[in-house]
Scaffold this motif. Structure first.
Motif, PDB file in Angstrom:
ATOM      1  N   HIS A  45      81.092  35.409  19.305  1.00 27.41           N
ATOM      2  CA  HIS A  45      80.768  36.777  19.713  1.00 27.41           C
ATOM      3  C   HIS A  45      79.454  37.175  19.068  1.00 27.41           C
ATOM      4  O   HIS A  45      79.206  36.873  17.899  1.00 27.41           O
ATOM      5  CB  HIS A  45      81.888  37.733  19.287  1.00 27.41           C
ATOM      6  N   ARG A  46      78.638  37.865  19.827  1.00 27.29           N
ATOM      7  CA  ARG A  46      77.305  38.229  19.311  1.00 27.29           C
ATOM      8  C   ARG A  46      77.374  39.059  18.041  1.00 27.29           C
ATOM      9  O   ARG A  46      76.496  38.978  17.193  1.00 27.29           O
ATOM     10  CB  ARG A  46      76.496  38.955  20.366  1.00 27.29           C
ATOM     11  N   LEU A  56      70.641  34.840  15.973  1.00 28.73           N
ATOM     12  CA  LEU A  56      70.482  34.814  17.424  1.00 28.73           C
ATOM     13  C   LEU A  56      69.008  34.795  17.799  1.00 28.73           C
ATOM     14  O   LEU A  56      68.206  35.532  17.242  1.00 28.73           O
ATOM     15  CB  LEU A  56      71.168  36.020  18.057  1.00 28.73           C
ATOM     16  N   THR A  57      68.684  33.936  18.741  1.00 23.17           N
ATOM     17  CA  THR A  57      67.329  33.852  19.278  1.00 23.17           C
ATOM     18  C   THR A  57      67.308  34.582  20.621  1.00 23.17           C
ATOM     19  O   THR A  57      68.349  34.960  21.152  1.00 23.17           O
ATOM     20  CB  THR A  57      66.930  32.379  19.506  1.00 23.17           C
ATOM     21  N   ARG A  61      70.573  35.035  22.925  1.00 19.76           N
ATOM     22  CA  ARG A  61      70.949  36.382  23.369  1.00 19.76           C
ATOM     23  C   ARG A  61      71.067  36.428  24.899  1.00 19.76           C
ATOM     24  O   ARG A  61      71.882  37.160  25.442  1.00 19.76           O
ATOM     25  CB  ARG A  61      69.939  37.416  22.899  1.00 19.76           C
ATOM     26  N   GLY A  62      70.272  35.625  25.575  1.00 20.59           N
ATOM     27  CA  GLY A  62      70.316  35.564  27.032  1.00 20.59           C
ATOM     28  C   GLY A  62      71.641  35.026  27.554  1.00 20.59           C
ATOM     29  O   GLY A  62      72.023  35.307  28.695  1.00 20.59           O
ATOM     30  N   GLU A  63      72.360  34.264  26.732  1.00 20.06           N
ATOM     31  CA  GLU A  63      73.649  33.713  27.145  1.00 20.06           C
ATOM     32  C   GLU A  63      74.669  34.817  27.416  1.00 20.06           C
ATOM     33  O   GLU A  63      75.619  34.614  28.159  1.00 20.06           O
ATOM     34  CB  GLU A  63      74.171  32.751  26.075  1.00 20.06           C
ATOM     35  N   PRO A  90      79.319  26.579  14.559  1.00 20.68           N
ATOM     36  CA  PRO A  90      78.892  27.937  14.931  1.00 20.68           C
ATOM     37  C   PRO A  90      77.504  28.003  15.576  1.00 20.68           C
ATOM     38  O   PRO A  90      77.313  28.713  16.557  1.00 20.68           O
ATOM     39  CB  PRO A  90      78.930  28.700  13.606  1.00 20.68           C
ATOM     40  N   LYS A  91      76.548  27.248  15.071  1.00 17.93           N
ATOM     41  CA  LYS A  91      75.181  27.307  15.619  1.00 17.93           C
ATOM     42  C   LYS A  91      75.077  26.660  16.997  1.00 17.93           C
ATOM     43  O   LYS A  91      74.100  26.858  17.699  1.00 17.93           O
ATOM     44  CB  LYS A  91      74.201  26.648  14.655  1.00 17.93           C
ATOM     45  N   GLU A  92      76.103  25.883  17.380  1.00 13.91           N
ATOM     46  CA  GLU A  92      76.101  25.200  18.679  1.00 13.91           C
ATOM     47  C   GLU A  92      76.958  25.923  19.709  1.00 13.91           C
ATOM     48  O   GLU A  92      77.059  25.490  20.851  1.00 13.91           O
ATOM     49  CB  GLU A  92      76.606  23.768  18.515  1.00 13.91           C
TER      50      GLU A  92
END
Length: 123
Positions: A45-46, A56-57, A61-63, A90-92
């Protein structure tokens, strides 16, 4: 033959249909808790990203704007081609909102022939 409400909610919509990625759902467990764990292993979750050390990049964020499960599954397999049963680090993980987790679960349940629908509201 008249379609029942349950039959209607067993069918994919444009949003829940995994399309060409349906094979990713094959051989997944049937239990609700196991399916939820699979989703949590694929997405983050964001609002929880920073708690897991994920920055977040603009791309991640576009996801959050992916709407269909076909789009979401394409992105997930692009990030990591492993089966959905293998939790990502988590980063993936793919970034999403509550809605995205719910759509994912409805998609999995409908694929298994279980009637499912999503309800949303404001807290």
């Amino acid at each position: 033959m008249k379609q029942t409400v349950l039959d209607f909610y067993r069918q994919h919509s444009r949003i829940t249909d995994p399309g060409e990625y349906a094979t990713l759902y094959d051989n997944l467990p049937d239990g609700l808790h196991e399916l939820i764990a699979i989703i949590q292993g694929q997405m983050i979750h964001r609002l929880a990203a920073d708690k897991f050390g994920v920055t977040l990049t603009s791309e991640s964020r576009g996801e959050q704007r992916l709407r269909t499960m076909q789009q979401r599954l394409a992105c997930i397999t692009e990030l990591d081609p492993n089966p959905l049963t293998i939790a990502r680090k988590p980063k993936e993980k793919q970034v999403g909102l509550c809605r995205d987790f719910a759509v994912f679960l409805v998609s999995l349940l409908r694929h298994k022939g279980i009637p499912a629908r999503m309800r949303v509201g404001f807290a």
